[in-house]
Scaffold this active site. Structure first.
Site, PDB file in Angstrom:
ATOM      1  N   LYS A  90       5.479   4.443   2.051  1.00 13.42           N
ATOM      2  CA  LYS A  90       4.231   5.142   2.389  1.00 13.42           C
ATOM      3  C   LYS A  90       4.546   6.571   2.839  1.00 13.42           C
ATOM      4  CE  LYS A  90       1.792   0.878   3.435  1.00 13.42           C
ATOM      5  NZ  LYS A  90       1.410  -0.152   4.391  1.00 13.42           N
ATOM      6  N   ASP A 106      -7.020   1.494   6.103  1.00 10.90           N
ATOM      7  CA  ASP A 106      -6.807   0.140   5.573  1.00 10.90           C
ATOM      8  C   ASP A 106      -8.132  -0.530   5.198  1.00 10.90           C
ATOM      9  OD1 ASP A 106      -4.244  -0.978   5.266  1.00 10.90           O
ATOM     10  OD2 ASP A 106      -3.942  -1.090   7.434  1.00 10.90           O
ATOM     11  N   GLN A 166       0.815  -1.344  10.569  1.00 16.16           N
ATOM     12  CA  GLN A 166       1.452  -2.205   9.573  1.00 16.16           C
ATOM     13  C   GLN A 166       1.428  -3.670  10.000  1.00 16.16           C
ATOM     14  OE1 GLN A 166       2.505  -1.139   6.581  1.00 16.16           O
ATOM     15  NE2 GLN A 166       3.314  -3.122   5.952  1.00 16.16           N
TER      16      GLN A 166
HETATM   17  N1  GUN Z   1       1.190  -5.391   5.206  1.00 15.35           N
HETATM   18  C1  GUN Z   1       1.184  -5.759   3.901  1.00 15.35           C
HETATM   19  N2  GUN Z   1       0.170  -5.150   3.242  1.00 15.35           N
HETATM   20  C2  GUN Z   1      -0.467  -4.377   4.153  1.00 15.35           C
HETATM   21  C3  GUN Z   1      -1.609  -3.508   4.068  1.00 15.35           C
HETATM   22  O1  GUN Z   1      -2.242  -3.320   3.022  1.00 15.35           O
HETATM   23  N3  GUN Z   1      -1.953  -2.883   5.227  1.00 15.35           N
HETATM   24  C4  GUN Z   1      -1.283  -3.090   6.402  1.00 15.35           C
HETATM   25  N4  GUN Z   1      -1.713  -2.437   7.483  1.00 15.35           N
HETATM   26  N5  GUN Z   1      -0.231  -3.894   6.502  1.00 15.35           N
HETATM   27  C5  GUN Z   1       0.163  -4.527   5.378  1.00 15.35           C
END
Ligand code: GUN
Length: 283
Positions: free
Chosen positions: A50, A117, A94
């Site tokens: 990311k 998100d 996350q």
């Molecule tokens: N962990 C795995 N996929 C995601 C996601 O799309 N967002 C977040 N915040 N954590 C994740």
């Protein structure tokens, strides 16, 4: 014989477009802050990806790594301070979080306008009501991929296998917004094979390696594989048996290179959307 819906290629198109739009912005670039609690190895890989993706398109990015013992109170205080910080347009916590922290409480603490998100109840409500908002990245990317390939959605039977808050449920809402007739199946569904046989668009997000075989899918259907599993040889495979299903469907996403790259591309889209909303004082 199917066409391959390459998320990798489409994500490149999205990134190029993002870079161009960021270049045209007045004022500071979009800023994303990612919070990670603990040191889950998979999360570290995703968070690193990311951060790199942000840099590539000219966003500011900041990763805050907290120890596993961080309390829910401490995390809420951090989110509060980021909510107040005008240089932060997007906040992502996350997942997974350690068991002593409530995912729902944290998701509800992020300002809806910074919730890249799309997990905040306000954004979930907007999604189901058909309003504008910030929506979960993976399902948003899937709908955009289908549109990019001019795949018809109106009136088609869409079956989503999996009911998670990250993929299954928002996927259902987004396909409903595209006027699909939507069914959600899950681990307690009793007639999964029969439902699959009726699906024009099949989205699978269950986390079981190569579960979907050719005799399950409707001939000529569109198959979207959200799974990321390792098989007995340590190879990355989806929830769909790709080789087996390939000749039965009209279009399919590969694993890797299918849905995976779209999630980050649409996280960037959401961050830019949050930045533009802030610019117009929608905050
Ligand atoms: N962990 C795995 N996929 C995601 C996601 O799309 N967002 C977040 N915040 N954590 C994740």
């Amino acid at each position: 014989m199917a066409i391959v819906l390459s998320g990798r290629k489409f994500a490149k198109v999205v990134r190029l477009s993002l870079k161009k739009r960021v270049g045209q912005l007045e004022g500071p670039p979009p800023g994303l802050t990612v919070i990670m609690v603990g040191d889950d190895p998979a999360s570290k890989v995703y968070v690193g990806a990311k951060e790199r993706a942000c840099k590539k398109v000219g966003f500011n990015s900041n990763v805050i790594s907290l120890p596993l013992e961080t309390s829910e109170e401490e995390l809420l205080e951090l989110v509060d301070s980021l909510n107040e910080d005008v240089s932060v347009h997007g906040i992502l916590v996350q997942l997974p979080l350690p068991d002593h922290i409530s995912v729902h409480r944290i998701a509800s603490s992020v300002l809806p306008e910074k919730d890249v998100d799309g997990f905040h109840p306000v954004n979930v409500g907007k999604l189901w009501r058909g309003e504008e908002g910030l929506f979960p990245c993976t399902p948003s990317g899937i709908v955009a991929l289908l549109k990019h390939h001019k795949i018809q959605m109106v009136g088609r039977n869409a079956l989503i296998v999996g009911r998670s808050n990250i993929v299954g449920k928002p996927m259902a809402a987004l396909l409903l917004r595209e006027n699909c007739t939507v069914t959600i199946a899950h681990s307690r569904t009793t007639d999964l094979k029969e439902l699959c046989a009726k699906a024009d668009i099949l989205v699978v997000a269950v986390g079981i390696a190569e579960m979907i075989k050719s005799d399950w899918v409707k001939s000529g259907s569109v198959v979207i594989d959200v799974g990321m599993n390792t098989d007995a040889h340590g190879k990355l495979v989806g929830d769909v048996d790709y080789e087996d299903v390939f000749d039965s469907c009209s279009a399919i996403t590969p694993v890797p290179g299918g849905v995976g790259p779209l999630t980050i591309a649409f996280l960037l889209e959401n961050t830019l959307k949050a930045r533009v909303s802030a610019l117009f004082g929608n905050r």
